[in-house]
Design an enzyme around this catalytic site. Structure first.
Site, short mmCIF file in Angstrom:
data_model
loop_
_atom_site.label_atom_id
_atom_site.label_comp_id
_atom_site.label_asym_id
_atom_site.label_seq_id
_atom_site.Cartn_x
_atom_site.Cartn_y
_atom_site.Cartn_z
N SER A 1 -10.22 -4.05 3.21
CA SER A 1 -9.77 -4.24 1.69
C SER A 1 -10.74 -3.00 0.15
O SER A 1 -11.46 -3.29 0.43
CB SER A 1 -9.31 -5.10 0.97
N HIS B 1 0.84 -1.02 -0.28
CA HIS B 1 -0.24 -0.12 -0.13
C HIS B 1 0.81 1.94 0.04
O HIS B 1 0.17 2.00 -0.29
CB HIS B 1 -0.91 0.02 1.37
N GLU C 1 -2.78 3.29 2.36
CA GLU C 1 -2.48 4.48 0.62
C GLU C 1 -2.97 5.45 1.02
O GLU C 1 -1.86 6.42 0.42
CB GLU C 1 -2.88 3.39 -0.68
C1 2E6 Z 1 -1.81 -1.67 -2.94
C2 2E6 Z 1 -2.36 -0.83 -3.00
C3 2E6 Z 1 -4.04 -1.13 -3.80
O1 2E6 Z 1 -6.82 -1.72 0.70
P1 2E6 Z 1 -6.07 -2.22 -0.61
O2 2E6 Z 1 -7.93 -2.71 -1.66
O3 2E6 Z 1 -5.77 -1.17 -1.11
O4 2E6 Z 1 -5.56 -2.70 -0.33
P2 2E6 Z 1 -5.56 -4.73 -1.05
O5 2E6 Z 1 -4.52 -5.39 0.07
O6 2E6 Z 1 -7.01 -5.18 -0.66
O7 2E6 Z 1 -5.52 -4.58 -2.25
C4 2E6 Z 1 -4.09 -5.10 -3.01
C5 2E6 Z 1 -3.67 -3.10 -3.03
C6 2E6 Z 1 -2.47 -3.68 -2.28
N1 2E6 Z 1 -4.48 -2.41 -3.67
#
Ligand code: 2E6
Ligand code: F3S
Length: 325
Positions: free
Chosen positions: A240, A91, A143
């Site tokens: 997520s 992130h 993020e």
């Molecule tokens: C990094 C950036 C975006 O909560 P989010 O959807 O951001 O994160 P994950 O770990 O569920 O999904 C991958 C990811 C990592 N998405």
């Protein structure tokens, strides 16, 4: 009425049919694949334990699998001993984190998704050009903390909604630009950007869309399956962001949707009156959890799987130099 239950080995054709529209693309994106591989390679190269700052991706199954291989998950660097290697999650992290790691001379590997890093670099460029950044994202998400932490405080302002845009206090002459989190709702973001452009016609847009290919493809696939489904199941974690957006997309099309982390959460009553089920998985949910869901559903129904493919993904990202071969 409770759904009939099929003991292992019994005849599936005796059970009522459940059509399962299975979205594609779904599940792991290139950034998640890369982040998990970084932790695995770090374990091979440096030996256990390898510390990981924040869940490498937002999925308990993935995190537990890496813990079993010797990864230790922490939230902040002060939990990492001086001589241990540490990986930063997919992130992204504020600039203060690698700065602190350098100060302590920690061995660190950055697993930030390259598409998040691209947003970080844009933020730096916009500040160099003297623009104040309006950042569209969800408060408190790692993020968002990471991207806002790329520039000095006071030079970036978070907006989450159209109402937030209405309450911005910039004058017509303030040089402005905007950026976004990578995992937002494509539709909500379009509306927020339109509101920003209506209030500040001179606001500078990012060179290319910041919402990543994986986020928009998974939302497009849910748009395809939801109207034909009586219920949509999204495999993903409550923290997520991209998975939560998939639930919203289905619900906005008028289809009930549930976020589940594991198949064991599915209650047989959920299938009462359901002839067609939509199934997808967030970018951090492995395919094995999709198969686990299908296996559980097949205890009660004769499953007819139908893939619904909106596009094929070819994206891959290189590993950081430290861990490439
Ligand atoms: C990094 C950036 C975006 O909560 P989010 O959807 O951001 O994160 P994950 O770990 O569920 O999904 C991958 C990811 C990592 N998405
Ligand atoms: Fe990267 Fe998008 Fe996946 S930002 S980690 S490719 S969801």
């Amino acid at each position: 009425m409770n759904a009939p239950f099929r003991p292992a080995g019994a005849d599936a054709s005796a059970l009522p049919v459940l059509k399962v529209l299975i979205a594609a693309p779904r599940g792991f994106c290139a950034g998640v694949d890369r982040a998990i591989e970084i932790v695995e390679r770090a374990l091979e190269k440096y030996g256990a334990p390898v510390y990981v700052r924040h869940e490498i991706v937002h999925n308990r199954y993935v995190v537990d699998g890496l813990k079993a291989q010797g990864a230790i998950f922490v939230e902040e660097l002060d939990e990492v001993p001086d001589n241990a290697p540490v990986v930063f999650s997919a992130h992204g992290v504020p600039k203060s984190v690698p700065a602190e790691a350098d100060r302590r001379q920690l061995l660190y590997v950055d697993a930030t998704c390259p598409l998040v890093s691209k947003v970080h670099r844009q933020a730096e460029r916009q500040i160099e050009k003297g623009q104040h950044i309006v950042f569209i994202g969800h408060a408190g998400h790692p993020e968002v903390i990471g991207t806002m932490g790329q520039v000095p405080g006071g030079m970036i302002t978070l907006v989450e909604t159209i109402e937030d845009v209405a309450s911005l206090g910039f004058g017509p002459d303030t040089p402005l630009s905007f950026l976004t989190q990578t995992t937002l709702s494509v539709d909500d973001t379009r509306d927020i950007v339109a509101a920003l452009q209506a209030r500040y016609p001179h606001i500078v847009a990012p060179r290319a869309e910041d919402i990543c290919y994986a986020t928009s493809n998974r939302q497009a696939a849910v748009k395809k399956i939801a109207p034909a489904s009586d219920l949509v199941l999204v495999i993903g974690a409550p923290n997520s962001s991209n998975s939560l957006r998939l639930v919203e997309v289905a619900e906005r099309l008028g289809t009930s949707a549930r976020l589940i982390q594991r198949s064991s959460e599915i209650e047989p009553e959920w299938l009462d009156g359901i002839g067609t089920l939509g199934l997808t998985a967030g970018a951090s949910a492995p395919e094995t959890l999709v198969r686990e869901v299908i296996a559980r559903l097949s205890q009660w129904r004769q499953i007819e799987e139908e893939p619904v493919i909106v596009t094929e993904e070819q994206m891959t990202f290189k590993l950081p130099r430290q861990l490439a071969n």
